[in-house]
Design a protein around this motif. Structure first.
Motif, PDB file in Angstrom:
ATOM      1  N   ILE A  85       0.869  -1.174   0.000  1.00  0.00           N
ATOM      2  CA  ILE A  85       0.000   0.000   0.000  1.00  0.00           C
ATOM      3  C   ILE A  85       0.906   1.224   0.000  1.00  0.00           C
ATOM      4  O   ILE A  85       1.767   1.375   0.867  1.00  0.00           O
ATOM      5  CB  ILE A  85      -0.936   0.009   1.222  1.00  0.00           C
ATOM      6  CG1 ILE A  85      -1.775  -1.270   1.236  1.00  0.00           C
ATOM      7  CG2 ILE A  85      -1.824   1.252   1.196  1.00  0.00           C
ATOM      8  CD1 ILE A  85      -2.632  -1.428   2.473  1.00  0.00           C
ATOM      9  N   ASP A 126       1.249   5.431  -0.137  1.00  0.00           N
ATOM     10  CA  ASP A 126       0.621   6.733   0.074  1.00  0.00           C
ATOM     11  C   ASP A 126       1.120   7.680  -1.014  1.00  0.00           C
ATOM     12  O   ASP A 126       2.323   7.872  -1.180  1.00  0.00           O
ATOM     13  CB  ASP A 126       1.000   7.257   1.457  1.00  0.00           C
ATOM     14  CG  ASP A 126       0.371   8.597   1.775  1.00  0.00           C
ATOM     15  OD1 ASP A 126      -0.533   9.039   1.039  1.00  0.00           O
ATOM     16  OD2 ASP A 126       0.793   9.215   2.776  1.00  0.00           O
ATOM     17  N   THR A 175      -4.130  10.028  -2.874  1.00  0.00           N
ATOM     18  CA  THR A 175      -4.717   8.698  -3.065  1.00  0.00           C
ATOM     19  C   THR A 175      -3.859   7.660  -2.353  1.00  0.00           C
ATOM     20  O   THR A 175      -2.716   7.924  -1.979  1.00  0.00           O
ATOM     21  CB  THR A 175      -4.805   8.321  -4.556  1.00  0.00           C
ATOM     22  OG1 THR A 175      -3.492   8.336  -5.123  1.00  0.00           O
ATOM     23  CG2 THR A 175      -5.725   9.249  -5.332  1.00  0.00           C
ATOM     24  N   TYR A 176      -4.440   6.467  -2.187  1.00  0.00           N
ATOM     25  CA  TYR A 176      -3.713   5.303  -1.697  1.00  0.00           C
ATOM     26  C   TYR A 176      -3.738   4.256  -2.801  1.00  0.00           C
ATOM     27  O   TYR A 176      -4.808   3.916  -3.304  1.00  0.00           O
ATOM     28  CB  TYR A 176      -4.358   4.731  -0.431  1.00  0.00           C
ATOM     29  CG  TYR A 176      -4.399   5.705   0.715  1.00  0.00           C
ATOM     30  CD1 TYR A 176      -3.229   6.143   1.338  1.00  0.00           C
ATOM     31  CD2 TYR A 176      -5.604   6.199   1.192  1.00  0.00           C
ATOM     32  CE1 TYR A 176      -3.265   7.035   2.392  1.00  0.00           C
ATOM     33  CE2 TYR A 176      -5.646   7.088   2.249  1.00  0.00           C
ATOM     34  CZ  TYR A 176      -4.476   7.504   2.843  1.00  0.00           C
ATOM     35  OH  TYR A 176      -4.510   8.384   3.885  1.00  0.00           O
ATOM     36  N   ASN A 177      -2.571   3.749  -3.176  1.00  0.00           N
ATOM     37  CA  ASN A 177      -2.459   2.782  -4.258  1.00  0.00           C
ATOM     38  C   ASN A 177      -2.162   1.401  -3.689  1.00  0.00           C
ATOM     39  O   ASN A 177      -1.257   1.252  -2.868  1.00  0.00           O
ATOM     40  CB  ASN A 177      -1.357   3.198  -5.233  1.00  0.00           C
ATOM     41  CG  ASN A 177      -1.647   4.548  -5.857  1.00  0.00           C
ATOM     42  OD1 ASN A 177      -2.738   4.784  -6.340  1.00  0.00           O
ATOM     43  ND2 ASN A 177      -0.677   5.437  -5.820  1.00  0.00           N
ATOM     44  N   THR A 204      -6.816   1.945  -6.828  1.00  0.00           N
ATOM     45  CA  THR A 204      -6.469   3.236  -6.256  1.00  0.00           C
ATOM     46  C   THR A 204      -7.654   3.732  -5.451  1.00  0.00           C
ATOM     47  O   THR A 204      -8.758   3.860  -5.985  1.00  0.00           O
ATOM     48  CB  THR A 204      -6.108   4.258  -7.353  1.00  0.00           C
ATOM     49  OG1 THR A 204      -4.968   3.775  -8.062  1.00  0.00           O
ATOM     50  CG2 THR A 204      -5.794   5.612  -6.762  1.00  0.00           C
ATOM     51  N   TYR A 218      -8.976   9.966   0.648  1.00  0.00           N
ATOM     52  CA  TYR A 218      -7.674  10.177   1.293  1.00  0.00           C
ATOM     53  C   TYR A 218      -7.887  10.473   2.771  1.00  0.00           C
ATOM     54  O   TYR A 218      -7.758  11.598   3.247  1.00  0.00           O
ATOM     55  CB  TYR A 218      -6.942  11.322   0.599  1.00  0.00           C
ATOM     56  CG  TYR A 218      -5.472  11.399   0.911  1.00  0.00           C
ATOM     57  CD1 TYR A 218      -4.602  10.423   0.466  1.00  0.00           C
ATOM     58  CD2 TYR A 218      -4.950  12.466   1.623  1.00  0.00           C
ATOM     59  CE1 TYR A 218      -3.241  10.494   0.734  1.00  0.00           C
ATOM     60  CE2 TYR A 218      -3.595  12.553   1.897  1.00  0.00           C
ATOM     61  CZ  TYR A 218      -2.751  11.556   1.452  1.00  0.00           C
ATOM     62  OH  TYR A 218      -1.411  11.627   1.714  1.00  0.00           O
ATOM     63  N   LEU A 268      -8.857   4.253   5.537  1.00  0.00           N
ATOM     64  CA  LEU A 268      -7.828   3.277   5.143  1.00  0.00           C
ATOM     65  C   LEU A 268      -7.626   2.229   6.229  1.00  0.00           C
ATOM     66  O   LEU A 268      -7.472   1.051   5.926  1.00  0.00           O
ATOM     67  CB  LEU A 268      -6.509   3.988   4.840  1.00  0.00           C
ATOM     68  CG  LEU A 268      -5.373   3.077   4.387  1.00  0.00           C
ATOM     69  CD1 LEU A 268      -5.689   2.444   3.036  1.00  0.00           C
ATOM     70  CD2 LEU A 268      -4.063   3.850   4.319  1.00  0.00           C
ATOM     71  N   PHE A 274       3.859  -1.211   3.812  1.00  0.00           N
ATOM     72  CA  PHE A 274       3.427   0.171   3.632  1.00  0.00           C
ATOM     73  C   PHE A 274       4.581   1.011   3.132  1.00  0.00           C
ATOM     74  O   PHE A 274       5.709   0.879   3.604  1.00  0.00           O
ATOM     75  CB  PHE A 274       2.910   0.732   4.959  1.00  0.00           C
ATOM     76  CG  PHE A 274       1.660   0.059   5.441  1.00  0.00           C
ATOM     77  CD1 PHE A 274       0.424   0.456   4.982  1.00  0.00           C
ATOM     78  CD2 PHE A 274       1.728  -0.985   6.342  1.00  0.00           C
ATOM     79  CE1 PHE A 274      -0.730  -0.167   5.422  1.00  0.00           C
ATOM     80  CE2 PHE A 274       0.581  -1.618   6.791  1.00  0.00           C
ATOM     81  CZ  PHE A 274      -0.651  -1.207   6.322  1.00  0.00           C
ATOM     82  N   PHE A 319       4.342   6.088   4.449  1.00  0.00           N
ATOM     83  CA  PHE A 319       3.600   6.370   5.672  1.00  0.00           C
ATOM     84  C   PHE A 319       4.539   6.631   6.851  1.00  0.00           C
ATOM     85  O   PHE A 319       4.146   6.468   8.000  1.00  0.00           O
ATOM     86  CB  PHE A 319       2.690   5.186   6.026  1.00  0.00           C
ATOM     87  CG  PHE A 319       1.549   4.984   5.075  1.00  0.00           C
ATOM     88  CD1 PHE A 319       0.338   5.608   5.264  1.00  0.00           C
ATOM     89  CD2 PHE A 319       1.686   4.141   3.975  1.00  0.00           C
ATOM     90  CE1 PHE A 319      -0.710   5.414   4.401  1.00  0.00           C
ATOM     91  CE2 PHE A 319       0.643   3.931   3.103  1.00  0.00           C
ATOM     92  CZ  PHE A 319      -0.566   4.577   3.313  1.00  0.00           C
TER      93      PHE A 319
END
Length: 106
Positions: free
Chosen positions: A28, A30, A36-38, A57, A61, A66, A83, A86
């Motif tokens: 994941i 950031d 967005t989070y991919n 995606t 946000y 999340l 991650f 982050f």
């Protein structure tokens, strides 16, 4: 279940083949620029190159959203989650740190 969770879990089920000598995990990332989070599905077969497939995606946000999404994904699958981006952030509900230090490629 929400739309993001359904889509991510469906794509994980399609890609998780349970092949011998293959390591699978989720990544994941950031993206603060696009907010967005991919999500990526990564696999590494012995003596082969790492393969990363984009899953989805998430455009909401919000770390609270999340955190709930990650908890539901972990209920669905036992894959480990890595991650990226982050560093120093904490989950809002559990107050655990998400990522302690930057990875070598950040």
């Amino acid at each position: 279940m929400n739309k993001d969770l359904d889509l991510i879990c469906q794509r994980i089920d399609e890609l998780f083949l349970r092949q011998y000598n293959t390591r699978y995990w989720l990544q994941i990332v950031d993206d603060p620029y696009d907010k967005t989070y991919n999500f990526f599905f990564d696999s590494l077969k012995k003596a082969h190159r790492e393969k990363s497939v984009p899953l989805h995606t998430v455009t909401i946000y919000d770390l609270t959203y999340l955190e709930e999404l990650v908890d539901d994904i972990q209920k669905h699958t036992q894959l480990s989650i890595q991650f990226e981006g982050f560093t120093g952030q904490h989950w809002p509900k559990s107050q655990r740190i998400i990522q302690r230090k930057k990875h070598w490629d950040e």
